[in-house]
Design an enzyme around this catalytic site. Structure first.
Site, PDB file in Angstrom:
ATOM      1  CG  ASP A 413      -1.766   1.186   1.370  1.00 36.69           C
ATOM      2  OD1 ASP A 413      -2.307   1.627   0.338  1.00 36.69           O
ATOM      3  OD2 ASP A 413      -1.898   1.718   2.483  1.00 36.69           O
ATOM      4  N   GLY A 853      -5.007   3.844  -3.906  1.00 35.62           N
ATOM      5  CA  GLY A 853      -6.247   4.445  -4.383  1.00 35.62           C
ATOM      6  C   GLY A 853      -6.072   5.856  -4.866  1.00 35.62           C
ATOM      7  CG  ASN A 977      -7.277   0.601   2.622  1.00 34.69           C
ATOM      8  OD1 ASN A 977      -6.621   0.491   3.657  1.00 34.69           O
ATOM      9  ND2 ASN A 977      -6.925   1.393   1.646  1.00 34.69           N
ATOM     10  CG  ASP A 978      -3.738  -1.659   3.037  1.00 32.36           C
ATOM     11  OD1 ASP A 978      -4.013  -1.407   1.857  1.00 32.36           O
ATOM     12  OD2 ASP A 978      -3.270  -0.821   3.827  1.00 32.36           O
TER      13      ASP A 978
END
Length: 1324
Positions: A413, A853, A977-978
């Site tokens: 990320d 993102g 989100n990871d």
């Protein structure tokens, strides 16, 4: 207790099962049924709150533990052989003796499991007996009970700083607004406060909530493990339904903060609570080495069967060749003698029992011990300890440490993983005008200079009170400023604050002069009373109001006690910028107040002059601009006043902002810097203090929370002055731009399209500078539209089926025809050491992918900053809307890459290709028909950057690469989100950063900084893999070398299955004499020092792919074991040939020679000798002789008929014994020793060269490393560029990035090829 028939019990159990499996549950209060037996309780089918995490009970421990241990095939194998040894016709040892090894192994494992389960039992007991308050109808009050007494349908009272015992539907709080603050650190690690609100319309306004008056039915969904969603509604007696969601649910394990007490209704208890459903325990992963090990165990089984088959056939042939029946073949009681064929069949099983140790029984236990030792050294490595956060390396998966040394792909990320996740407000654009905040940029530049000494000078002239904004642009002479003497201080922005996202770096913003003047004009025009319409239509005021209120930031008082569960209390005081900055100085000094001017000195030493502004109202500061008047003068504004003892309670000094994300915190602090101070937030209102000092209380009608689909959040409020319904929205630029309509802004500045285009241009510039961008918009909603929308919204909130879709649809319905206000650029700085780490990982042969993102421009900028992308790289930027063109360009690019690879001129060159791809294109190339081509292209790229990707796309990319390329993958991230990506990889690493601990809780290993990945992989990963691989190979070698002694003896005893070594010594040999050295070898051996592994990352490549544990290495060790066993057997055999020694006297030299050979073989393999190595090796030899001498001395009749009395003593008195031991050991080890000498002299491996460098002095070693790396790395890598892929059209681009969305046609495909002096823009 009344007796109940078994049929009634079965019927009751089935009813309970059906009730628990229903999608909806109807729950009622337990109070009317208090005191009744369980059968009459309405919620009896649902479990209580007592938890049990133990696996065993006292009575069933032995059978359950054995059942669990027999899931291992090796245990079943050895138990089966032990049982087979009880069959008289096939037994090879005394049956009781054969049970000893497997019993020892099973007992040790059982003791470990029992201890772990006992600790779980103690934890459960402590938790179940914690006190809590449950309402009693009989006593008309809340009474103290235990957690285990809580049942579904009870009313519970939770007080401040207390942990919530069960999942509670919040009905009442001590707060007049029905708000309860909670901390979810026990669930997700996030320490920031979150708001929960009591359900409306259920007598919440009463000063004292009466549980007995609650006569509604609570309808909720079936329990699930989703911590962020909850579907429920309360049906009143009049059939009115009131919806509730996660915002009204207090989860078990949360801690109540800043709220005196809260009352809730228990909806889930015990193992049905969301926290318990998420508590799955440690995940089991099988390492790559373990999978190879299982394959080799199968080979050993095949080898064992082959040797047993030889023994069975040999026994048959030997019996056939006998002229008669020899006297030692004793028939059974009936005088019957088995036929040779039947005897051969029996002998097959006897040989299996005799040679069973060919399968290493202690290997699995030894591997577990080695991994525990490796983890101990990893977690206690001081270089992996982060002093700033007081955290060290955590190992959550105990069985995959060796996989750290075989990683080929890393998926990372960006935000919070490569960057600090400390968001710093840098720039903004309002109504198409950009405000660069140069003064703030200079402040941040100062904070970035850790070695620069800054003179922090303070000046406190009295200032007249002022209730409004004032701008004084007169130039001041620096010499006229009074300076109070203060010691010099070193300024830094890296200190940790007690409150999340509140370090000085994040909270201090120096306003832009131009923007400050614009706000002052807007404030004065509205304050002059012209009409309130000027206030409502001024976009500058709206922009900062959006910054202040369009978020979920919780406002708490710094003086509020906030005890931690661990008992350590924290202070949450905030201060003005320089007060906070004072905490960072190395020398003590009372720093206070704020910056007013920064002057450039002729000697280039910057001096900060600080004026204190004495204000009656802290939120009405006098803004004063000071400067030299020249262009070089740095002008800033005084925005804060000092805290005064007679100030009201609500001041900026005792406010604490608790944000769920650093972006929100940065925006709130930016608004505060311009005087728009967020004072309070409740579920129904939000209070903002304007620069003029006026407090505006906005009524919050609804909050449309952020989700990954909409990529935005909105808040609908009623304006306190205009009484209009206003929707403020913030979100990603591409989502906001699509929702723009005809705005009010046309009356101010004309064409909205120009404003949008200018804003988009600013956004692109921000992104190219690596800033995170957000857009802000506004919409005025008519009363009729609001009422119509509100009905749909309430219906969606009260729904159970498809609730998420209905809620999202209602949000999308309102977020249309927005008016653009502006945009912000926030900087997220790289963590220390990230570029060096990425370069080292790439040199180690690891391909690094970054999945983020962010916008492509932002991601590319960060990619260059962290050296994921290099200036000389050929960067392919893929972005397309059409699958046909995507397929075409993918094929063209791939063909060019293949053509380059096949060119004979490029044999010794590598292509420096990097790929940048956005989420939309990624979806296309991951389709089944394009997947293989994309993976092949990515395989040729040394780095890949995926932008605008969702969490699901992250995990999908990891799975595709892992499955298609059959490579070892590692994923690293820091946020929720990871989690999907972390769990999809072979190894998941969580970073304990600013976004809570969800990634850490889902990971296999946890670190606090990305830079620690370098030593974790290159050093510990390499060591763990090489140690364990070599130990496993040695274990197989040891067992084969020893068991073959018994096999060779069968050729001289008619394959009768007898042994020339005493049974007890056979067992002790592997169980005690040779068990400790390989474990020590697997824990402590170092083939290369840590300094060399870090200095030469290429050494890591030795573990990738097949690595040390290869098919050839395994079978070479097997052949060596066969050779050594031949030598160890036949040299004593030839020496004692035609002598009169007995069989056990012959076996003692074999046993001794085998011990010396096996231990000295290990000595050849050990790369780094320590005192521990010497002690264990010598200790093993001494243990052998001591035990054997004692056993031979006292065992007279303990093992008939093979009594080994005084055998070793007799042998040690014979010089022949010592001569045979020396000669046989030397001859056995000579080939291996010679091979090592020749290989290391003629063709030394990189690891061997590194070991030679380790012995040099530091200076000579550094020179050799530079030369060696240039020969191995730089000399073989030639920079290259791809030719242009064929395309229908080709044009040169002036910008390497795609055009803004407003200028790109929908079917356009954009490919950017970026390299040094080589820029191409391809359109089709």
């Amino acid at each position: 207790m009344t007796w109940r028939s078994p049929l009634a019990l079965v019927r009751e159990a089935l009813s309970a099962q059906r009730a628990r499996e229903k999608d909806l549950r109807n729950l009622v209060s337990n109070l009317p049924y208090e005191g009744l037996e369980k059968g009459k309780q309405p919620n009896r089918y649902f479990p209580g709150n007592a938890i049990k995490t133990t696996k065993y009970t006292l009575l069933l421990f032995i059978p359950m533990n054995l059942f669990e241990q027999f899931h291992r095939w090796a245990n079943i194998y050895f138990v089966g052989l032990a049982i087979l040894n009880f069959v008289p016709v096939v037994n090879a040892f005394q049956p009781e003796v054969a049970l000893i090894p497997i019993c020892v192994i099973l007992s040790l494992t059982a003791l470990k499991d029992a201890w772990e389960d006992f600790r779980r039992y103690q934890s459960d007991k402590k938790l179940n007996n914690m006190p809590c308050f449950i309402y009693s109808r009989k006593e008309k009050q809340f009474v103290e009970r235990r957690w285990k007494d809580v049942r579904v349908g009870d009313f519970m009272k939770v007080v401040c700083n207390e942990i919530v015992p069960a999942d509670l539907l919040l009905l009442h709080t001590s707060d007049p607004n029905g708000v309860c603050h909670i901390e979810t650190a026990n669930l997700d690690g996030e320490t920031n406060l979150k708001q929960r609100r009591a359900m409306s319309g259920l007598c919440i306004s009463d000063p004292e909530f009466e549980p007995e008056s609650f006569n509604s039915i609570v309808v909720c969904e079936r329990p699930n493990n989703n911590l962020n969603h909850f579907k429920c509604y309360v049906e009143k007696p009049d059939k009115e339904k009131v919806g509730a969601g996660i915002e009204s649910l207090l989860l078990r394990g949360c801690t109540v903060r800043n709220t005196d007490h809260a009352v809730g209704f228990v909806v889930y208890a015990g193992h049905e609570t969301k926290s318990m459903l998420n508590n799955n325990g440690p995940r089991y992963k099988r390492s790559k080495l373990e999978r190879k090990l299982n394959t080799d165990v199968i080979f050993c089984v095949i080898l064992l069967f082959a040797m047993c088959l030889v023994g069975a056939v040999g026994h048959f042939l030997w019996l056939q060749a006998l002229p008669g029946v020899p006297p030692y073949l004793v028939p059974d009681s009936t005088g019957h003698l088995d036929s040779p064929s039947l005897s051969g069949f029996y002998m097959f099983f006897t040989m299996i029992i005799l040679l069973q140790i060919l399968i290493p029984i202690a290997l699995y236990v030894s591997i577990e011990l080695v991994k525990i030792g490796q983890i101990f050294f990893i977690t206690n490595d001081i270089d992996l300890y982060d002093e700033e956060t007081d955290s060290r390396m955590q190992c959550k998966a105990l069985n995959i440490t060796e996989d750290l040394g075989q990683i080929e792909y890393i998926f990372s990320d960006k935000t919070g993983t490569l960057t600090e996740n400390k968001m710093v407000f840098r720039r903004c654009s309002i109504m198409g005008t950009e405000y660069p905040h140069k003064e703030n940029a200079i402040r941040l530049a100062v904070l970035e200079e850790p070695d620069s000494e800054e003179d922090v000078i303070f000046n406190q002239p009295p200032q007249p009170p002022n209730t409004g904004w004032s701008l004084d642009t007169e130039d001041n002479n620096p010499e006229d400023t009074q300076h109070s003497s203060r010691p010099k201080s070193k300024v830094t922005g890296n200190a940790q604050s007690d409150v999340a996202f509140s370090s000085p770096l994040e909270t201090e913003v120096i306003p832009d002069r131009k923007l400050l003047q614009q706000i002052s004009r807007a404030g004065s025009s509205s304050g002059d009373g012209s009409s309130s319409s000027s206030r409502k239509t001024d976009p500058y005021l709206d922009f900062f109001l959006a910054l202040a209120i369009c978020n979920t930031v919780v406002v708490s008082m710094a003086t509020a006690q906030r005890q931690r569960v661990t008992g350590s209390s924290r202070s949450h005081q905030t201060s003005n910028p320089l007060d906070t900055l004072s905490n960072l100085t190395k020398k003590s000094g009372s720093l206070c107040h704020i910056f007013t001017s920064w002057q450039h000195k002729p000697n280039k030493n910057r001096t900060v002059s600080v004026d204190s502004v004495n204000e009656e109202d802290h939120f009405n500061p006098r803004v004063k601009i000071e400067g030299s008047g020249g262009s070089s003068g740095l002008q800033t504004c005084s925005l804060y006043a000092p805290t005064q003892c007679n100030q009201p309670a609500t001041t900026s000094d005792n406010l604490s902002y608790e944000a769920e994300s650093p972006d929100e915190a940065a925006l709130v602090y930016a608004a505060k810097a311009y005087g728009f101070t967020l004072l309070a937030r409740t579920p129904d209102s939000v209070t903002v203090r304007l620069p003029s000092g006026e407090d505006l209380v906005f009524e919050v009608l609804d909050t449309l929370t952020f989700d990954s689909t909409r990529k935005r959040m909105s808040i609908l409020v009623r304006h306190p002055i205009t009484k209009e319904y206003v929707l403020y929205t913030k979100g990603a630029d591409y989502t906001i731009m699509e929702l723009l309509g005809t705005p009010y802004a046309e009356r101010i500045r004309g064409n909205q399209k120009k404003i949008a285009a200018d804003t988009q241009h600013h956004l692109d510039c921000y992104a190219k500078d690596g800033l995170r961008t957000l857009c802000f918009a506004k919409k005025v909603v008519s009363l009729r539209a609001y009422e119509s929308w509100s009905v749909n919204r309430q219906r969606a909130l009260a729904a159970i089926d498809n609730r998420e879709e209905l809620v999202m649809d209602s949000a999308v319905q309102l977020e249309t025809n927005l008016s653009l206000l502006g945009a912000t650029g926030i900087e997220d700085r790289l963590q220390e050491g990230v570029p060096d780490t990425i370069v080292a990982l790439r040199e180690a042969g690891i391909q690094v992918w970054v999945l983020t993102g962010d916008k492509p421009e932002t991601a590319v900028n960060i990619g260059y900053a962290c050296r994921l992308l290099e200036e000389e790289d050929l960067v392919i930027n893929m972005s397309c809307n059409n699958k046909l063109t995507c397929t075409s360009i993918l094929d063209c690019t791939l063909e060019e890459v293949r053509r380059y690879s096949e060119d004979p001129r490029n044999v010794d060159t590598t292509q420096d290709i990097s790929l940048v791809i956005d989420g939309r294109t990624l979806n296309m190339v991951l389709a089944s028909d394009l997947q293989a081509r994309f993976v092949e292209l990515a395989k040729h790229c040394r780095s890949v950057l995926c932008c605008r990707v969702t969490p699901l796309q992250k995990s999908r990319v990891v799975k595709v690469v892992r499955e298609k390329l059959k490579v070892m993958t590692l994923a690293v991230g820091d946020g929720a989100n990871d989690v999907n990506m972390i769990q999809a990889a072979d190894i998941g690493i969580g970073i304990s950063g600013q976004e809570g601990m969800q990634a850490v809780m889902a990971s296999d290993f946890a670190i606090s900084r990305f830079r620690y990945l370098k030593k974790l992989l290159l050093v510990h990963g390499h060591w763990c893999y090489t140690r364990l691989a070599n130990m496993i190979i040695y274990f197989f070698y040891k067992n084969v070398a020893y068991v073959n002694l018994l096999f060779w003896y069968q050729f001289f005893c008619g394959f009768s299955g007898t042994a020339m070594i005493d049974y007890w010594l056979l067992i002790f040999f592997n169980l005690f004499f040779t068990s400790a050295p390989p474990i020590m070898f697997g824990i402590m051996d170092k083939d290369v020092s840590a300094e060399m592994l870090l200095g030469v990352p290429e050494l890591y490549r030795t573990g990738q792919g097949a690595g040390e544990y290869r098919f050839t290495t395994f079978w070479a060790s097997m052949l060596d074991a066969f050779y050594q066993s031949l030598v160890c057997f036949f040299i004593p055999y030839l020496a004692y040939q035609d002598s009169d020694i007995d069989v056990f006297t012959f076996g003692i030299p074999l046993n001794t020679i085998s011990l010396f050979t096996i231990l000295l073989h290990l000595s050849i393999e050990i790369k780094a000798w320590t005192v521990v190595h010497w002690v264990i090796i010598i200790g093993s030899v001494l243990l052998y002789f001591i035990v054997t001498l004692v056993y031979s001395g006292i065992c007279v009749t303990c093992n008939p008929p093979s009594n080994p009395y005084w055998i070793l003593q007799s042998q040690m008195a014979d010089p022949m014994f010592y001569l045979i031991c020396i000669i046989a050991t030397v001859v056995a080890l000579l080939p291996r020793y010679t091979f090592h000498v020749l290989r290391n002299s003629i063709a030394p491996s990189p690891l061997m060269q590194a070991r030679h460098l380790d012995r040099m002095d530091p200076y000579t070693r550094s020179q050799w490393i530079k030369e060696w790396r240039s020969l191995r790395g730089g000399g073989q890598v030639k920079r290259s560029r791809l030719s242009t892929p064929p395309s229908p059209t080709l044009e040169t681009a002036t910008d390497i990035y795609p055009q803004s969305p407003s200028h790109i046609t929908r079917d356009e495909f954009t490919l950017n090829v970026i390299s040094e002096n080589y820029q191409m823009h391809l359109h089709t």
